[in-house]
Scaffold this motif. Structure first.
Motif, PDB file in Angstrom:
ATOM      1  N   PHE B  50      86.993  78.016 -33.509  1.00 48.61           N
ATOM      2  CA  PHE B  50      86.509  78.375 -34.898  1.00 48.61           C
ATOM      3  C   PHE B  50      85.213  77.501 -35.289  1.00 48.61           C
ATOM      4  CE2 PHE B  50      90.552  80.287 -35.148  1.00 48.61           C
ATOM      5  CZ  PHE B  50      90.378  81.241 -36.105  1.00 48.61           C
ATOM      6  N   PRO B  70      87.254  82.406 -31.085  1.00 48.18           N
ATOM      7  CA  PRO B  70      88.678  82.118 -31.176  1.00 48.18           C
ATOM      8  C   PRO B  70      89.379  83.148 -30.504  1.00 48.18           C
ATOM      9  CG  PRO B  70      87.621  82.029 -33.474  1.00 48.18           C
ATOM     10  CD  PRO B  70      86.513  82.324 -32.435  1.00 48.18           C
ATOM     11  N   GLU B  71      89.148  84.506 -30.668  1.00 53.11           N
ATOM     12  CA  GLU B  71      89.818  85.589 -29.960  1.00 53.11           C
ATOM     13  C   GLU B  71      90.121  85.461 -28.557  1.00 53.11           C
ATOM     14  OE1 GLU B  71      87.396  86.107 -32.186  1.00 53.11           O
ATOM     15  OE2 GLU B  71      86.053  87.630 -31.529  1.00 53.11           O
ATOM     16  N   CYS B  74      92.165  82.681 -27.606  1.00 48.66           N
ATOM     17  CA  CYS B  74      93.366  83.052 -27.836  1.00 48.66           C
ATOM     18  C   CYS B  74      93.957  83.960 -26.640  1.00 48.66           C
ATOM     19  CB  CYS B  74      93.693  83.816 -28.940  1.00 48.66           C
ATOM     20  SG  CYS B  74      95.455  84.361 -29.369  1.00 48.66           S
ATOM     21  N   ARG B  80      96.736  78.559 -31.781  1.00 50.31           N
ATOM     22  CA  ARG B  80      96.659  77.522 -32.815  1.00 50.31           C
ATOM     23  C   ARG B  80      97.547  77.847 -34.036  1.00 50.31           C
ATOM     24  NH1 ARG B  80      91.597  76.449 -36.427  1.00 50.31           N
ATOM     25  NH2 ARG B  80      93.217  75.332 -37.447  1.00 50.31           N
ATOM     26  N   PHE B  82      97.272  77.062 -38.338  1.00 49.98           N
ATOM     27  CA  PHE B  82      96.706  76.613 -39.465  1.00 49.98           C
ATOM     28  C   PHE B  82      97.342  75.689 -40.411  1.00 49.98           C
ATOM     29  CE2 PHE B  82      94.673  80.407 -38.452  1.00 49.98           C
ATOM     30  CZ  PHE B  82      93.358  79.975 -38.351  1.00 49.98           C
ATOM     31  N   GLN B  86      97.861  80.617 -43.249  1.00 47.88           N
ATOM     32  CA  GLN B  86      97.234  81.605 -43.558  1.00 47.88           C
ATOM     33  C   GLN B  86      98.116  82.932 -42.976  1.00 47.88           C
ATOM     34  OE1 GLN B  86      93.970  81.622 -44.227  1.00 47.88           O
ATOM     35  NE2 GLN B  86      93.443  79.475 -43.510  1.00 47.88           N
ATOM     36  N   PRO B  87      99.203  83.435 -43.901  1.00 50.78           N
ATOM     37  CA  PRO B  87      99.974  84.485 -43.612  1.00 50.78           C
ATOM     38  C   PRO B  87      99.028  85.774 -44.127  1.00 50.78           C
ATOM     39  CG  PRO B  87     100.604  83.655 -45.753  1.00 50.78           C
ATOM     40  CD  PRO B  87      99.452  82.705 -45.238  1.00 50.78           C
ATOM     41  N   PHE B  88      99.571  87.008 -43.537  1.00 52.14           N
ATOM     42  CA  PHE B  88      99.101  88.016 -43.829  1.00 52.14           C
ATOM     43  C   PHE B  88     100.223  88.717 -44.972  1.00 52.14           C
ATOM     44  CE2 PHE B  88      98.513  88.450 -38.838  1.00 52.14           C
ATOM     45  CZ  PHE B  88      96.910  88.173 -39.016  1.00 52.14           C
ATOM     46  N   VAL B  99     101.589  91.123 -34.992  1.00 54.05           N
ATOM     47  CA  VAL B  99     100.295  90.952 -34.649  1.00 54.05           C
ATOM     48  C   VAL B  99      99.831  90.053 -33.630  1.00 54.05           C
ATOM     49  CG1 VAL B  99      97.801  90.334 -35.637  1.00 54.05           C
ATOM     50  CG2 VAL B  99      99.604  91.473 -37.084  1.00 54.05           C
ATOM     51  N   GLY B 100     100.572  89.045 -33.625  1.00 49.83           N
ATOM     52  CA  GLY B 100     100.325  88.075 -32.430  1.00 49.83           C
ATOM     53  C   GLY B 100     100.942  88.673 -31.047  1.00 49.83           C
ATOM     54  N   ARG B 147     104.103  83.327 -35.261  1.00 50.57           N
ATOM     55  CA  ARG B 147     102.849  84.204 -34.834  1.00 50.57           C
ATOM     56  C   ARG B 147     102.147  83.530 -33.699  1.00 50.57           C
ATOM     57  NH1 ARG B 147      99.600  85.295 -40.182  1.00 50.57           N
ATOM     58  NH2 ARG B 147      98.793  82.990 -39.676  1.00 50.57           N
ATOM     59  N   ALA B 148     101.899  82.421 -33.634  1.00 50.47           N
ATOM     60  CA  ALA B 148     100.999  81.818 -32.510  1.00 50.47           C
ATOM     61  C   ALA B 148     101.865  81.780 -31.170  1.00 50.47           C
ATOM     62  CB  ALA B 148     100.910  80.417 -32.916  1.00 50.47           C
ATOM     63  N   THR B 151     101.803  85.263 -29.345  1.00 49.27           N
ATOM     64  CA  THR B 151     100.872  85.531 -28.322  1.00 49.27           C
ATOM     65  C   THR B 151     101.005  85.221 -26.654  1.00 49.27           C
ATOM     66  OG1 THR B 151      99.542  83.526 -28.596  1.00 49.27           O
ATOM     67  CG2 THR B 151      99.292  85.422 -30.056  1.00 49.27           C
TER      68      THR B 151
END
Lengths: 322, 250
Positions: B50, B70-71, B74, B80, B82, B86-88, B99-100, B147-148, B151
């Motif tokens: 970031f 970052p993408e 990942c 990572r 936050f 930072q939720p959707f 999403v992950g 979420r992390a 992935t």
């Protein structure tokens, strides 16, 4: 997904009956135009509703599609059916171009909206000056009725054509809701940093969305040209189309499958009522749209569809997603 | 697994991270602690792409990743969370995690199924259909972690996933983190909750004013006068030692 698909099929089937069941020419025409604006709204909804990138210049795509198919047809003798996909592609390319410039440099929110508005205006001025568009005089498509020419003496043909486009847009949106691309697009709308941290390429996702959205609006433009057989820069690239394209999904429900459909019928219903009440005053519909937009944003941020869903859930005794 | 070599990052005249060199061994749980404003989150942001470091190298699995977006990082297997969650917010918990999960699962059905699996592992089984915006702070911290984790990372950077939680919730997350490591994921965590650091981390690095000042097991760190001074002020270690000495005499 099955239920949504069934709903789409049921809607298309019901609409297919309209030309046979509705006797009044006026109302058949009204439904047809509502479907046309629903198509533009669906196009806007992909980028604005699901992707959260508010465009104020969808006329840039609509006009490019309209001019592309008209110019190919009038100047180069290309059959409108062949010009149609070309129009979609040209509009998609304009979308990709605008998207590349604005997303590459991280424009968001009102800055992105202003850039799209500016592009539509630049294209309007351009269409006013280059000879190939017929400049300010406009471009007349010669009347030559026949299905092979995408011109229909009877309006029923136009009705089914726009219904097919709306069906295509609905299926595309349904796919979006159940695909990885759609999930990533919504994630980008909700929180770009979080999306990037989860491996989402924000730039590419937005770029794909604006290309798709532009292509769909371009199909709408091609349809419009064949329906009215006349284009001028004000019609093709003027703000009226941009406003319709964004108002329809905002009224109906952004980021929902059926929102733009609902919004288009509601908006044009209200607009007809206003004409009945106040007569055909010039600019009245635009003033009305302005008031509606403010009211919707203030009191129904989720649109008619969102409100309907909440109310329904409440009626059914606090459903899960109320 | 992760090697940070001489990384610096300044904002204007402020050196947030100054010439930091540290490493994280594969399979370990490593903690990064330090007073507020020490530069821990900045270091995380630099590692995860970031922020671009002004100087230095970040090697992940033998590959220089400094300056990659970052993408991309990942996708290489470094995820990572936050510190400021930072939720959707408009999506359900399940959709958030999916999403992950989509990173390595193109199909919607597989991603949603994996999201559910991860959600249950993290103890969010009953919240799967809730909108993320309606979660409590403890729920949101868990969601960050879920979420992390979805992935399929090889290295997980956790930025204060226990801040603001009550002792029971902390105990639950500690168990979850331990289980994640057992599943083969290496973990680097920033944490203020010392109870968690002591029970989880084998190695602890201490950052103060952007500079690494100590490294060791949590017990060694707690006894290090430099660390005590970083938290409590200059001379604090000597005063503490003096008081203990006095107490022993009396």
């Amino acid at each position: 997904m099955r239920r949504q698909l069934l709903a789409i099929v049921a809607f298309l089937a019901a609409m297919a009956l309209v030309p046979h069941l509705v006797g009044s020419e006026f109302w058949r025409n009204w439904v047809m135009m509502a479907l046309f604006y629903a198509l533009l709204g669906q196009a806007w909804n992909i980028l604005g509703g699901y992707g959260g990138q508010f465009s104020f210049g969808h006329a840039a795509f609509f006009g490019t599609g309209a001019y592309c198919s008209a110019i190919l047809h009038v100047h180069y003798g290309v059959n409108p059916w062949i010009a149609l996909p070309a129009a979609g592609m040209a509009a998609g390319l304009v979308g990709a171009f605008i998207g590349f410039l604005s997303f590459r440099y991280g424009l968001r929110g009102s800055y992105f909206a202003l850039v799209t508005l500016a592009f539509a205006e630049v294209l309007r001025i351009l269409a006013n000056t280059v000879p190939i568009t017929g400049k300010g005089v406009g471009l007349l498509i010669p009347l030559d009725p026949g299905a092979a020419n995408m011109q229909f003496a009877d309006r029923t043909g136009y009705f089914y054509l726009i219904l097919a486009f709306v069906g295509l847009a609905l299926l595309l949106t349904l796919w979006l809701e159940h695909s990885r691309f759609g999930a990533r697009l919504v994630a980008v709308r909700e929180n770009e940093d979080a999306a990037r941290a989860l491996g989402v390429d924000v730039f590419r996702t937005k770029l794909a969305a604006i290309t798709l959205s532009g292509a769909l609006a371009g199909l709408g433009g091609s349809y419009y040209a064949q329906l009215f057989l006349y284009l001028d820069p004000g019609i093709a690239y003027g703000p009226a189309i941009s406003v319709e394209a964004l108002l329809v999904p905002i009224v109906g429900g952004m980021g929902t499958l059926f929102g733009p459909l609902l919004g288009s019928f509601a908006l044009h219903g209200v607009s007809e009522l206003a004409k009945l009440a106040f007569g055909e005053a010039a600019g009245l519909d635009l003033a009305l749209y302005g008031v509606l937009l403010v009211l919707m944003v203030m009191f129904m941020p989720n649109g008619l569809f969102g409100m309907g869903r909440t109310t329904l859930a409440r009626l059914l005794g606090g459903g899960r997603d109320a | 697994m992760l090697e940070v070599e001489g990384v610096s990052k300044s904002f204007g005249g402020l050196r947030a991270v100054a010439d930091v060199t540290m490493r994280v061994e594969e399979g370990s749980i490593t903690a990064l602690i330090g007073p507020n404003g020490a530069g821990k989150t900045t270091l995380f942001a630099t590692i995860s792409g970031f922020l671009r470091p002004d100087a230095g190298r970040v090697r992940f699995l033998g590959r220089d990743i400094a300056g990659l977006p970052p993408e991309r990082i990942c996708r290489l297997g470094l995820a990572r969370t936050f510190q400021i969650v930072q939720p959707f917010a408009g999506l359900s918990v399940r959709e958030n995690i999916a999403v992950g999960a989509h990173l390595h699962r193109p199909g919607r059905a597989q991603a949603l199924a994996h999201a559910e699996l991860i959600g249950r592992q993290i103890g969010m089984g009953r919240m799967l259909d809730q909108p993320a915006g309606a979660l409590t702070i403890a729920g949101r911290k868990r969601l960050e972690l879920a979420r992390a984790l979805a992935t399929d990372p090889k290295l997980l950077l956790l930025d204060e996933v226990m801040a603001g939680l009550n002792p029971t919730e902390i105990e639950e997350i500690v168990t979850v983190v331990r289980r994640i490591r057992l599943a083969g994921v290496t973990i680097l965590l920033i944490e203020h909750v010392m109870q968690a650091v002591v029970s989880l981390a084998e190695t602890t690095w201490v950052l103060s004013d952007g500079v690494l000042i100590a490294r060791g097991s949590p017990a060694e760190i707690a006894a290090d006068p430099k660390v005590v001074e970083a938290y409590l002020g200059r001379g604090a270690a000597a005063r503490l030692a003096g008081r203990e000495g006095g107490a022993a005499r009396a």
